[in-house]
Design a protein around this motif. Structure first.
Motif, PDB file in Angstrom:
ATOM      1  N   GLY A 200     -45.376 131.581  81.160  1.00 18.38           N
ATOM      2  CA  GLY A 200     -44.929 130.217  80.889  1.00 18.38           C
ATOM      3  C   GLY A 200     -43.673 129.389  81.149  1.00 18.38           C
ATOM      4  O   GLY A 200     -43.334 128.506  80.985  1.00 18.38           O
ATOM      5  N   HIS A 201     -43.043 130.405  81.903  1.00 20.63           N
ATOM      6  CA  HIS A 201     -41.481 129.971  82.550  1.00 20.63           C
ATOM      7  C   HIS A 201     -41.754 128.744  83.200  1.00 20.63           C
ATOM      8  O   HIS A 201     -42.412 128.512  84.183  1.00 20.63           O
ATOM      9  CB  HIS A 201     -40.948 131.140  83.624  1.00 20.63           C
ATOM     10  CG  HIS A 201     -39.661 130.671  84.080  1.00 20.63           C
ATOM     11  ND1 HIS A 201     -39.298 131.542  85.056  1.00 20.63           N
ATOM     12  CD2 HIS A 201     -38.759 129.699  84.002  1.00 20.63           C
ATOM     13  CE1 HIS A 201     -37.989 131.337  85.371  1.00 20.63           C
ATOM     14  NE2 HIS A 201     -37.934 130.110  84.838  1.00 20.63           N
ATOM     15  N   THR A 202     -40.853 127.628  82.594  1.00 21.83           N
ATOM     16  CA  THR A 202     -41.051 126.198  82.955  1.00 21.83           C
ATOM     17  C   THR A 202     -39.762 125.634  83.351  1.00 21.83           C
ATOM     18  O   THR A 202     -38.655 126.344  82.813  1.00 21.83           O
ATOM     19  CB  THR A 202     -41.641 125.575  81.874  1.00 21.83           C
ATOM     20  OG1 THR A 202     -42.916 125.977  81.341  1.00 21.83           O
ATOM     21  CG2 THR A 202     -41.651 123.863  82.025  1.00 21.83           C
ATOM     22  N   LEU A 203     -39.672 124.770  84.088  1.00 17.36           N
ATOM     23  CA  LEU A 203     -38.492 124.175  84.866  1.00 17.36           C
ATOM     24  C   LEU A 203     -38.530 122.571  84.383  1.00 17.36           C
ATOM     25  O   LEU A 203     -39.625 122.013  84.602  1.00 17.36           O
ATOM     26  CB  LEU A 203     -38.335 124.083  86.283  1.00 17.36           C
ATOM     27  CG  LEU A 203     -38.363 125.660  86.830  1.00 17.36           C
ATOM     28  CD1 LEU A 203     -38.380 125.544  88.449  1.00 17.36           C
ATOM     29  CD2 LEU A 203     -37.252 126.339  86.476  1.00 17.36           C
TER      30      LEU A 203
ATOM     31  N   ALA B  60     -36.932 116.207  76.836  1.00 11.30           N
ATOM     32  CA  ALA B  60     -38.047 116.694  77.547  1.00 11.30           C
ATOM     33  C   ALA B  60     -37.912 118.138  77.377  1.00 11.30           C
ATOM     34  O   ALA B  60     -38.793 119.169  77.170  1.00 11.30           O
ATOM     35  CB  ALA B  60     -37.939 116.420  78.933  1.00 11.30           C
ATOM     36  N   VAL B  61     -36.581 118.765  77.450  1.00 12.96           N
ATOM     37  CA  VAL B  61     -36.212 120.193  77.219  1.00 12.96           C
ATOM     38  C   VAL B  61     -36.905 120.512  75.704  1.00 12.96           C
ATOM     39  O   VAL B  61     -37.478 121.572  75.596  1.00 12.96           O
ATOM     40  CB  VAL B  61     -34.708 120.550  77.307  1.00 12.96           C
ATOM     41  CG1 VAL B  61     -34.605 121.990  76.656  1.00 12.96           C
ATOM     42  CG2 VAL B  61     -34.255 120.525  78.833  1.00 12.96           C
ATOM     43  N   GLU B  62     -36.530 119.658  74.649  1.00 10.55           N
ATOM     44  CA  GLU B  62     -36.938 120.138  73.484  1.00 10.55           C
ATOM     45  C   GLU B  62     -38.444 120.148  73.262  1.00 10.55           C
ATOM     46  O   GLU B  62     -38.991 120.812  72.601  1.00 10.55           O
ATOM     47  CB  GLU B  62     -36.216 119.057  72.414  1.00 10.55           C
ATOM     48  CG  GLU B  62     -34.757 119.267  72.261  1.00 10.55           C
ATOM     49  CD  GLU B  62     -33.962 118.259  71.407  1.00 10.55           C
ATOM     50  OE1 GLU B  62     -34.857 117.727  70.644  1.00 10.55           O
ATOM     51  OE2 GLU B  62     -32.893 118.404  71.339  1.00 10.55           O
TER      52      GLU B  62
ATOM     53  N   VAL C  78     -33.191 129.387  77.284  1.00  7.42           N
ATOM     54  CA  VAL C  78     -32.741 127.877  77.718  1.00  7.42           C
ATOM     55  C   VAL C  78     -31.504 128.167  78.603  1.00  7.42           C
ATOM     56  O   VAL C  78     -30.447 128.352  78.268  1.00  7.42           O
ATOM     57  CB  VAL C  78     -32.659 126.732  76.829  1.00  7.42           C
ATOM     58  CG1 VAL C  78     -32.651 125.718  77.624  1.00  7.42           C
ATOM     59  CG2 VAL C  78     -33.849 126.953  75.937  1.00  7.42           C
ATOM     60  N   PHE C  79     -31.527 127.986  80.061  1.00  6.62           N
ATOM     61  CA  PHE C  79     -30.427 128.006  80.856  1.00  6.62           C
ATOM     62  C   PHE C  79     -30.513 127.173  81.911  1.00  6.62           C
ATOM     63  O   PHE C  79     -31.517 126.821  82.651  1.00  6.62           O
ATOM     64  CB  PHE C  79     -30.300 129.566  81.447  1.00  6.62           C
ATOM     65  CG  PHE C  79     -31.086 130.387  82.144  1.00  6.62           C
ATOM     66  CD1 PHE C  79     -30.790 130.248  83.397  1.00  6.62           C
ATOM     67  CD2 PHE C  79     -32.161 131.038  81.644  1.00  6.62           C
ATOM     68  CE1 PHE C  79     -31.840 130.954  84.129  1.00  6.62           C
ATOM     69  CE2 PHE C  79     -33.160 131.544  82.644  1.00  6.62           C
ATOM     70  CZ  PHE C  79     -32.790 131.664  83.749  1.00  6.62           C
TER      71      PHE C  79
ATOM     72  N   VAL D 108     -33.292 122.926  84.320  1.00  8.64           N
ATOM     73  CA  VAL D 108     -33.340 123.795  83.295  1.00  8.64           C
ATOM     74  C   VAL D 108     -34.432 124.977  82.985  1.00  8.64           C
ATOM     75  O   VAL D 108     -35.630 124.313  83.224  1.00  8.64           O
ATOM     76  CB  VAL D 108     -33.300 122.994  81.789  1.00  8.64           C
ATOM     77  CG1 VAL D 108     -33.131 123.816  80.683  1.00  8.64           C
ATOM     78  CG2 VAL D 108     -31.969 122.076  81.977  1.00  8.64           C
ATOM     79  N   HIS D 109     -34.147 126.116  82.971  1.00  8.87           N
ATOM     80  CA  HIS D 109     -35.250 127.089  82.829  1.00  8.87           C
ATOM     81  C   HIS D 109     -35.673 127.205  81.198  1.00  8.87           C
ATOM     82  O   HIS D 109     -34.612 127.364  80.616  1.00  8.87           O
ATOM     83  CB  HIS D 109     -34.826 128.589  83.591  1.00  8.87           C
ATOM     84  CG  HIS D 109     -34.537 128.406  84.823  1.00  8.87           C
ATOM     85  ND1 HIS D 109     -35.272 129.269  85.607  1.00  8.87           N
ATOM     86  CD2 HIS D 109     -33.360 128.107  85.595  1.00  8.87           C
ATOM     87  CE1 HIS D 109     -34.822 128.989  87.055  1.00  8.87           C
ATOM     88  NE2 HIS D 109     -33.797 128.558  86.923  1.00  8.87           N
ATOM     89  N   LEU D 110     -36.861 127.114  80.976  1.00  8.35           N
ATOM     90  CA  LEU D 110     -37.218 127.544  79.610  1.00  8.35           C
ATOM     91  C   LEU D 110     -38.129 128.837  79.870  1.00  8.35           C
ATOM     92  O   LEU D 110     -39.160 128.727  80.505  1.00  8.35           O
ATOM     93  CB  LEU D 110     -38.149 126.334  79.147  1.00  8.35           C
ATOM     94  CG  LEU D 110     -37.460 125.038  79.088  1.00  8.35           C
ATOM     95  CD1 LEU D 110     -38.523 124.159  78.275  1.00  8.35           C
ATOM     96  CD2 LEU D 110     -36.260 124.977  78.069  1.00  8.35           C
ATOM     97  N   VAL D 111     -37.588 129.780  79.494  1.00  7.96           N
ATOM     98  CA  VAL D 111     -38.353 130.905  79.743  1.00  7.96           C
ATOM     99  C   VAL D 111     -38.918 131.679  78.409  1.00  7.96           C
ATOM    100  O   VAL D 111     -37.825 132.076  77.614  1.00  7.96           O
ATOM    101  CB  VAL D 111     -37.469 132.144  80.313  1.00  7.96           C
ATOM    102  CG1 VAL D 111     -38.037 133.450  80.574  1.00  7.96           C
ATOM    103  CG2 VAL D 111     -36.581 131.610  81.390  1.00  7.96           C
ATOM    104  N   PRO D 112     -40.198 131.415  77.858  1.00 10.65           N
ATOM    105  CA  PRO D 112     -40.605 132.106  76.863  1.00 10.65           C
ATOM    106  C   PRO D 112     -40.709 133.673  76.797  1.00 10.65           C
ATOM    107  O   PRO D 112     -40.473 134.312  77.569  1.00 10.65           O
ATOM    108  CB  PRO D 112     -42.115 131.709  76.984  1.00 10.65           C
ATOM    109  CG  PRO D 112     -42.375 130.757  77.856  1.00 10.65           C
ATOM    110  CD  PRO D 112     -41.039 130.914  78.689  1.00 10.65           C
ATOM    111  N   ARG D 113     -40.147 134.045  75.545  1.00 12.65           N
ATOM    112  CA  ARG D 113     -39.888 135.360  75.144  1.00 12.65           C
ATOM    113  C   ARG D 113     -41.047 136.145  74.496  1.00 12.65           C
ATOM    114  O   ARG D 113     -41.280 135.488  73.445  1.00 12.65           O
ATOM    115  CB  ARG D 113     -38.414 135.576  74.617  1.00 12.65           C
ATOM    116  CG  ARG D 113     -37.531 135.227  75.731  1.00 12.65           C
ATOM    117  CD  ARG D 113     -37.627 135.776  77.043  1.00 12.65           C
ATOM    118  NE  ARG D 113     -37.376 137.176  77.194  1.00 12.65           N
ATOM    119  CZ  ARG D 113     -36.385 137.874  77.018  1.00 12.65           C
ATOM    120  NH1 ARG D 113     -35.017 136.968  76.890  1.00 12.65           N
ATOM    121  NH2 ARG D 113     -36.358 139.008  77.106  1.00 12.65           N
TER     122      ARG D 113
END
Length: 132
Positions: free
Chosen positions: A36-39, A62-64, A81-82, A98-103
């Motif tokens: 699910g890693h999203t940009l 959009a990040v939220e 988030v980074f 912005v990287h959104l990396v599900p953990r």
């Protein structure tokens, strides 16, 4: 237009888009760290957060939205988030992203962040889950 992300935003290059609004476009990373890693990228070209001139604020909604989408649809237990600014920091594409990396519980903690657990062959399945 030579910027990879500008070409994705313009629809010149394909992506697995999961969200779009007037200021940002979000799509799955083609080399994901975790499932699910999203940009999230601004529609306008901005080099990085160091030269953002308000773009960070513009893409925050959009990040939220995407963070909640990843949690709700993929059931991740957490999220990193980074954003990297500059080549020395690891920025590979010269367009703010912005990287959104599900953990997930199988690879916890910051050390587990960079241990790639995602299978790039599952990108279409993940995209369907997020956009269904």
């Amino acid at each position: 237009m030579s910027c990879l992300f500008c070409r994705i935003v313009a629809g010149e290059l394909p992506s697995r888009q999961v969200h779009a609004d007037e200021h940002a476009v979000a799509f799955l990373d083609i080399a994901p760290f975790h499932r699910g890693h999203t940009l999230v990228v601004p529609r306008r070209h901005v080099e990085s957060v160091l030269s953002a001139d308000g773009a960070w604020t513009e893409i925050a909604p959009a990040v939220e939205t995407c963070a909640r989408l990843l949690r709700d649809r993929l059931g991740c237990a957490g999220l990193n988030v980074f954003s990297s600014a500059g080549e020395v920091a690891g920025q590979e594409v010269g367009h703010l992203h912005v990287h959104l990396v599900p953990r997930y519980t199988a690879a916890p903690g910051l050390r587990g962040l960079l241990e790639k657990t995602a299978d790039p062959d599952e990108l279409d399945d993940v995209h369907r889950e997020l956009t269904a």
